[in-house]
Design a protein around this motif. Structure first.
Motif, PDB file in Angstrom:
ATOM      1  N   ASP A   2      66.083 -34.300 141.506  1.00 39.59           N
ATOM      2  CA  ASP A   2      67.088 -34.704 142.680  1.00 39.59           C
ATOM      3  C   ASP A   2      67.480 -33.261 143.262  1.00 39.59           C
ATOM      4  O   ASP A   2      67.482 -32.286 142.895  1.00 39.59           O
ATOM      5  CB  ASP A   2      68.029 -35.583 142.444  1.00 39.59           C
ATOM      6  N   VAL A   3      68.169 -33.581 144.317  1.00 42.92           N
ATOM      7  CA  VAL A   3      68.913 -32.345 145.116  1.00 42.92           C
ATOM      8  C   VAL A   3      70.158 -32.462 144.699  1.00 42.92           C
ATOM      9  O   VAL A   3      70.983 -33.609 144.944  1.00 42.92           O
ATOM     10  CB  VAL A   3      68.690 -32.471 146.443  1.00 42.92           C
ATOM     11  N   GLY A   4      71.033 -31.578 144.110  1.00 44.64           N
ATOM     12  CA  GLY A   4      72.356 -31.516 143.726  1.00 44.64           C
ATOM     13  C   GLY A   4      73.415 -31.374 144.928  1.00 44.64           C
ATOM     14  O   GLY A   4      72.513 -31.232 146.159  1.00 44.64           O
ATOM     15  N   PRO A   5      74.614 -31.675 144.719  1.00 42.53           N
ATOM     16  CA  PRO A   5      75.425 -31.596 145.765  1.00 42.53           C
ATOM     17  C   PRO A   5      75.607 -30.225 146.769  1.00 42.53           C
ATOM     18  O   PRO A   5      76.176 -30.285 148.107  1.00 42.53           O
ATOM     19  CB  PRO A   5      76.895 -31.974 145.212  1.00 42.53           C
ATOM     20  N   ASP A   6      75.128 -29.442 146.254  1.00 42.71           N
ATOM     21  CA  ASP A   6      75.327 -28.005 146.823  1.00 42.71           C
ATOM     22  C   ASP A   6      73.855 -27.553 147.300  1.00 42.71           C
ATOM     23  O   ASP A   6      73.806 -26.307 147.764  1.00 42.71           O
ATOM     24  CB  ASP A   6      75.878 -27.035 145.968  1.00 42.71           C
ATOM     25  N   GLY A   7      72.779 -28.435 147.570  1.00 46.88           N
ATOM     26  CA  GLY A   7      71.515 -28.272 147.957  1.00 46.88           C
ATOM     27  C   GLY A   7      70.668 -27.600 147.114  1.00 46.88           C
ATOM     28  O   GLY A   7      69.563 -27.189 147.814  1.00 46.88           O
ATOM     29  N   TYR A   8      70.947 -27.500 145.900  1.00 44.52           N
ATOM     30  CA  TYR A   8      69.928 -26.947 144.941  1.00 44.52           C
ATOM     31  C   TYR A   8      69.133 -27.795 144.306  1.00 44.52           C
ATOM     32  O   TYR A   8      69.747 -29.073 143.924  1.00 44.52           O
ATOM     33  CB  TYR A   8      70.415 -25.956 143.910  1.00 44.52           C
TER      34      TYR A   8
END
Length: 352
Positions: A28-34
């Motif tokens: 998935d994509v983490g909260p900071d966009g990584y």
């Protein structure tokens, strides 16, 4: 049509095509966009032909588990990379970051390896992750950036083309229509059949070879003919356009971030088998016509490593010396358990 149907059936019995090997919901994509593994995920990688029961596990922060890592250590080794560093097709214990950890443990070094690699990403995502983790870096940390061949020659404008659709990693080259991509993913979920979309000939045939055994058998042979007949390698155009230089500017930014925190950053060049296996290089380069050296990744990267004062390690001599031992999956092409063990043990000596 009858002949093609019989030929397809025969090809399935002799050499079934590989299927996409990564399970649904793995990333998935983490909260900071990584990009990261889905926190707490555990699943099995299975491409039907090279690997079938490769367990992959994530911790609560979306990092792939390194089973041999100590619970606490004075120093950290943070691995950034794509599928080769992640351990595509390998169990948690077989990945080279874990083999590296085992070698460090054997030498009694107080270092904990963290595997932050994710398949299908490139240097732009490494830079995003470096910026996010920068506040936590200390002088006791080493950031190891694993550069694959794709990292060196992928234009920056194309680096964010991959995306997650319905829990699967999907190539942006497969079409920009989100609804169409979701429809194909849902059809695959229901039938197990991967429906290719015609974006360009290569992308179409790459996808079709995962659905048709006949295409899977003929496609590599057709590529060999294409390599011989083409007037020049597309890589020549990418190099002339300054793609390696642009990518190493991002590497330099990462190095500056690490240095600002007192941390060390090291780059390791991980070549593909089309370079370090002599037979594969002869085919891919048309007996050296298209590339001046088999160690071409090093030839492209070394000047930039020196210009930007980045420490770069080159795995080509190691892999080339041992390639007859079989270091990659025959169909998939990623490093297999033997190749990963070789890389992990070598890196332990190079880094510490």
């Amino acid at each position: 049509m009858l002949f093609l149907g019989l030929a397809e059936a025969a090809a399935w019995m002799i050499s079934p095509p590989p299927k996409p090997g990564l399970p649904k919901g793995m990333f998935d994509v983490g909260p900071d966009g990584y990009w990261r593994m889905s926190p707490g995920f555990q699943g099995v990688m299975d491409n039907r032909v090279d690997f079938t029961n490769a367990v992959a596990t994530a911790d609560s922060e979306g990092r792939r588990i390194v089973p041999a890592a100590p619970k606490s250590a004075e120093r950290r080794l943070l691995v950034l990379g794509d599928s080769q560093a992640f351990g595509h097709g390998l169990s948690d214990a077989e990945s080279w970051p874990n083999r590296l950890q085992e070698a460090l443990n054997h030498r009694g070094l107080g270092v904990a390896v963290s595997n932050l690699a994710v398949p299908a990403i490139n240097i732009d995502q490494y830079l995003v992750r470096m910026k996010v983790m920068a506040p936590t870096l200390t002088p006791n940390d080493t950031v190891l950036v694993a550069l694959s061949w794709n990292d060196v020659i992928t234009p920056p404008s194309a680096q964010d083309s991959n995306r997650i659709v319905e829990g699967y990693l999907v190539s942006g080259a497969a079409g920009g229509d989100e609804s169409a991509a979701r429809a194909r993913v849902r059809f695959y979920d229901f039938t197990g059949v991967l429906v290719p979309q015609f974006q360009d000939v290569k992308t179409f045939l790459d996808a079709l070879s995962q659905s048709s055994a006949l295409v899977g058998v003929l496609y590599p042979r057709a590529k060999a003919i294409y390599y011989r007949l083409r007037s020049h390698s597309p890589v020549t155009d990418l190099v002339a356009a300054g793609v390696p230089e642009a990518n190493f500017l991002m590497i330099r930014q990462m190095s500056e971030i690490a240095a600002s925190r007192g941390s060390r950053m090291v780059v390791v060049l991980l070549p593909e088998r089309m370079f370090f296996e002599d037979e594969a290089f002869a085919l891919y380069s048309v007996n050296g016509r298209d590339f001046p050296t088999a160690d071409y990744q090093e030839a492209l990267a070394r000047p930039h490593c020196q210009t930007h004062a980045v420490q770069c390690l080159n795995a080509f001599p190691l892999l080339h010396d041992h390639y007859r031992e079989g270091l990659v999956f025959p169909v998939d092409g990623h490093y297999n358990a033997r190749g990963a063990a070789l890389i992990g043990g070598w890196l332990a000596g190079e880094l510490y």
